[in-house]
Design a protein around this motif. Structure first.
Motif, PDB file in Angstrom:
ATOM      1  N   PHE A 141     -19.370 -20.644  34.677  1.00 26.95           N
ATOM      2  CA  PHE A 141     -19.039 -22.257  34.311  1.00 26.95           C
ATOM      3  C   PHE A 141     -19.826 -23.189  34.597  1.00 26.95           C
ATOM      4  CE2 PHE A 141     -16.709 -26.133  34.273  1.00 26.95           C
ATOM      5  CZ  PHE A 141     -16.233 -25.996  33.013  1.00 26.95           C
ATOM      6  N   PRO A 142     -20.389 -23.842  33.260  1.00 30.42           N
ATOM      7  CA  PRO A 142     -20.245 -23.190  31.869  1.00 30.42           C
ATOM      8  C   PRO A 142     -21.165 -22.102  31.588  1.00 30.42           C
ATOM      9  CG  PRO A 142     -21.498 -25.327  32.144  1.00 30.42           C
ATOM     10  CD  PRO A 142     -21.272 -24.979  33.427  1.00 30.42           C
ATOM     11  N   CYS A 143     -20.626 -21.460  30.678  1.00 30.73           N
ATOM     12  CA  CYS A 143     -21.555 -19.980  30.051  1.00 30.73           C
ATOM     13  C   CYS A 143     -22.501 -21.254  29.212  1.00 30.73           C
ATOM     14  CB  CYS A 143     -20.647 -19.428  29.362  1.00 30.73           C
ATOM     15  SG  CYS A 143     -19.948 -20.097  27.839  1.00 30.73           S
ATOM     16  N   LYS A 144     -23.679 -20.236  28.797  1.00 28.91           N
ATOM     17  CA  LYS A 144     -24.679 -20.840  28.125  1.00 28.91           C
ATOM     18  C   LYS A 144     -24.342 -21.648  26.689  1.00 28.91           C
ATOM     19  CE  LYS A 144     -26.256 -16.287  27.175  1.00 28.91           C
ATOM     20  NZ  LYS A 144     -25.910 -15.627  28.528  1.00 28.91           N
TER      21      LYS A 144
ATOM     22  N   GLY B 141     -24.271 -15.307  20.074  1.00 26.76           N
ATOM     23  CA  GLY B 141     -24.722 -14.703  21.144  1.00 26.76           C
ATOM     24  C   GLY B 141     -25.379 -13.499  20.913  1.00 26.76           C
ATOM     25  N   SER B 142     -25.425 -12.702  21.818  1.00 26.72           N
ATOM     26  CA  SER B 142     -25.971 -11.339  21.497  1.00 26.72           C
ATOM     27  C   SER B 142     -25.137 -10.130  20.800  1.00 26.72           C
ATOM     28  CB  SER B 142     -26.514 -10.794  23.066  1.00 26.72           C
ATOM     29  OG  SER B 142     -25.317 -10.595  23.768  1.00 26.72           O
ATOM     30  N   VAL B 143     -24.125 -10.715  20.517  1.00 24.13           N
ATOM     31  CA  VAL B 143     -22.960  -9.649  19.731  1.00 24.13           C
ATOM     32  C   VAL B 143     -22.853 -10.424  18.255  1.00 24.13           C
ATOM     33  CG1 VAL B 143     -22.077  -8.733  21.627  1.00 24.13           C
ATOM     34  CG2 VAL B 143     -21.095 -10.693  20.551  1.00 24.13           C
ATOM     35  N   PRO B 144     -22.758  -9.372  17.332  1.00 26.07           N
ATOM     36  CA  PRO B 144     -22.468 -10.233  16.082  1.00 26.07           C
ATOM     37  C   PRO B 144     -21.745 -10.987  15.598  1.00 26.07           C
ATOM     38  CG  PRO B 144     -22.657  -7.645  15.888  1.00 26.07           C
ATOM     39  CD  PRO B 144     -22.289  -7.990  17.528  1.00 26.07           C
ATOM     40  N   GLU B 145     -20.468 -11.094  16.206  1.00 30.73           N
ATOM     41  CA  GLU B 145     -19.576 -12.164  16.052  1.00 30.73           C
ATOM     42  C   GLU B 145     -19.596 -13.292  16.947  1.00 30.73           C
ATOM     43  OE1 GLU B 145     -14.562 -12.839  16.181  1.00 30.73           O
ATOM     44  OE2 GLU B 145     -15.303 -10.871  16.624  1.00 30.73           O
ATOM     45  N   PRO B 146     -19.690 -14.757  16.355  1.00 31.84           N
ATOM     46  CA  PRO B 146     -20.099 -15.675  17.252  1.00 31.84           C
ATOM     47  C   PRO B 146     -19.116 -16.072  17.934  1.00 31.84           C
ATOM     48  CG  PRO B 146     -20.611 -16.057  14.752  1.00 31.84           C
ATOM     49  CD  PRO B 146     -19.891 -14.845  15.042  1.00 31.84           C
ATOM     50  N   TYR B 147     -19.244 -16.818  19.234  1.00 30.50           N
ATOM     51  CA  TYR B 147     -18.178 -17.318  20.003  1.00 30.50           C
ATOM     52  C   TYR B 147     -17.745 -18.544  19.762  1.00 30.50           C
ATOM     53  CZ  TYR B 147     -20.110 -13.277  22.851  1.00 30.50           C
ATOM     54  OH  TYR B 147     -20.466 -12.117  23.260  1.00 30.50           O
ATOM     55  N   ARG B 148     -16.498 -18.870  20.076  1.00 30.96           N
ATOM     56  CA  ARG B 148     -15.889 -20.267  19.630  1.00 30.96           C
ATOM     57  C   ARG B 148     -15.982 -21.031  21.094  1.00 30.96           C
ATOM     58  NH1 ARG B 148     -11.090 -22.830  19.448  1.00 30.96           N
ATOM     59  NH2 ARG B 148     -10.481 -23.898  17.570  1.00 30.96           N
ATOM     60  N   VAL B 149     -16.535 -22.050  21.011  1.00 33.20           N
ATOM     61  CA  VAL B 149     -16.551 -23.112  21.869  1.00 33.20           C
ATOM     62  C   VAL B 149     -15.760 -24.353  21.598  1.00 33.20           C
ATOM     63  CG1 VAL B 149     -18.055 -24.580  23.006  1.00 33.20           C
ATOM     64  CG2 VAL B 149     -18.711 -22.332  22.800  1.00 33.20           C
ATOM     65  N   ARG B 150     -14.815 -24.609  22.674  1.00 31.87           N
ATOM     66  CA  ARG B 150     -14.034 -26.012  22.722  1.00 31.87           C
ATOM     67  C   ARG B 150     -14.448 -26.758  23.979  1.00 31.87           C
ATOM     68  NH1 ARG B 150      -9.261 -27.935  24.710  1.00 31.87           N
ATOM     69  NH2 ARG B 150      -9.127 -26.531  26.368  1.00 31.87           N
TER      70      ARG B 150
ATOM     71  N   VAL C  93     -26.482 -22.478  18.133  1.00 32.67           N
ATOM     72  CA  VAL C  93     -25.242 -23.083  17.705  1.00 32.67           C
ATOM     73  C   VAL C  93     -25.135 -23.354  16.172  1.00 32.67           C
ATOM     74  CG1 VAL C  93     -23.698 -25.270  17.928  1.00 32.67           C
ATOM     75  CG2 VAL C  93     -25.345 -24.613  19.670  1.00 32.67           C
ATOM     76  N   LEU C  94     -24.351 -22.366  15.523  1.00 29.32           N
ATOM     77  CA  LEU C  94     -24.060 -22.450  14.046  1.00 29.32           C
ATOM     78  C   LEU C  94     -23.364 -23.623  13.404  1.00 29.32           C
ATOM     79  CD1 LEU C  94     -23.163 -18.706  13.955  1.00 29.32           C
ATOM     80  CD2 LEU C  94     -25.216 -19.646  13.868  1.00 29.32           C
TER      81      LEU C  94
ATOM     82  N   THR D   9     -23.812 -26.307  23.610  1.00 30.51           N
ATOM     83  CA  THR D   9     -22.972 -27.233  22.899  1.00 30.51           C
ATOM     84  C   THR D   9     -22.997 -28.602  23.311  1.00 30.51           C
ATOM     85  OG1 THR D   9     -21.621 -25.376  22.082  1.00 30.51           O
ATOM     86  CG2 THR D   9     -20.740 -27.857  21.716  1.00 30.51           C
ATOM     87  N   CYS D  10     -22.983 -28.816  24.836  1.00 25.83           N
ATOM     88  CA  CYS D  10     -23.002 -29.989  25.611  1.00 25.83           C
ATOM     89  C   CYS D  10     -24.366 -30.730  25.058  1.00 25.83           C
ATOM     90  CB  CYS D  10     -22.791 -29.926  27.042  1.00 25.83           C
ATOM     91  SG  CYS D  10     -21.229 -29.497  27.413  1.00 25.83           S
TER      92      CYS D  10
END
Length: 260
Positions: free
Chosen positions: A150-153, A74-83, A58-59, A158-159
């Motif tokens: 759901f929920p993804c890792k 994650g495993s790809v260069p661009e971070p995922y956005r979590v809400r 978690v950045l 984040t939780c």
């Protein structure tokens, strides 16, 4: 490469869970938050996020009124956005809760001391509110990753970190529900009638002190205008011209001018 098929990209400086094994969350309120999520039927899926939470994936994570936003690598260069969204209580709802909290000395004392009352949930429940989510409809959770689980890792990680942030500051739970710490405590103090610090005595206006402003310290101030008498002539001392005392010659004229 789709998320889930490769190892996550390790990044320095990510947020890491303090817990290295076992449960995440050390206070009753953070554990209560995790328990609430588990009661929603997603406990098994939450465990997928522990490795991410403990590994610093978690950045960043920010909490504002009604929403938590995080970036997770994650495993790809661009971070995922979590809400993770939750309904913030209305002003009227908070006013009702604050009134009850202020009326009970125990609640108010603990909160003003920065502690979370163990049965604070009961106060919200009595007003028809749930401090922690009671069903999935009360939460809005989404992630930009392609994982349909759901929920993804990323959400799960984040939780967990959100729960640990509640360990650090329980007032973040209230902030998420729409009431910042400073505002809540100010309201409780006002409702409890905590006295403000006494005001400093008023400083006399310069116009009220002109008669003594230039007087040396310890020297008596000259008498006020209505009681001056002949003090100005007396201050002059004897002024003689030959055999004449000019001070005494001036005294009748001075008294005539001053109306004495």
């Amino acid at each position: 490469m789709a998320e889930g098929w490769g190892r996550p990209i390790r990044v320095p400086g990510g947020l890491r869970a303090r817990s290295r094994r076992g449960r995440i969350g050390r206070t009753w309120w953070s554990q209560r938050f995790i328990a609430a999520l588990e009661e929603l039927g997603i406990g098994g899926r939450l465990q997928r996020g522990r490795t991410y939470a403990r590994g610093g994936q978690v950045l960043s994570m920010t909490l504002t009124r009604g929403v938590v936003i995080a970036l997770v690598q994650g495993s790809v260069p661009e971070p995922y956005r979590v809400r993770i969204g939750i309904r913030a209580f209305s002003e009227a709802e908070w006013r009702r809760v604050e009134q009850v909290l202020a009326e009970q000395a125990g609640y108010a004392a603990k909160l003003l001391a920065g502690r979370m009352p163990t049965d604070v949930e009961d106060v919200f429940a009595a007003e028809g509110l749930r401090l922690f989510p009671a069903d999935l409809h009360q939460l809005g959770m989404d992630c930009t990753c392609p994982d349909w689980a759901f929920p993804c890792k990323h959400l799960a990680a984040t939780c967990y970190l959100l729960a640990e942030s509640f360990d650090e500051d329980p007032f973040r739970i209230f902030a998420w529900r729409g009431r910042e710490r400073a505002e809540l405590l100010a309201r409780l103090r006002a409702l409890r009638g905590v006295a403000a610090e006494p005001a400093a005595p008023p400083v006399p206006a310069l116009a009220d002190r002109l008669d003594s402003f230039w007087t040396a310290p310890g020297a008596p101030a000259p008498p006020p205008a209505e009681d001056t008498g002949d003090w100005a002539l007396d201050e002059l001392g004897p002024l003689r011209s030959g055999a004449h005392d000019l001070t005494e010659l001036l005294r009748p004229a001075y008294r005539a001018m001053t109306g004495r």
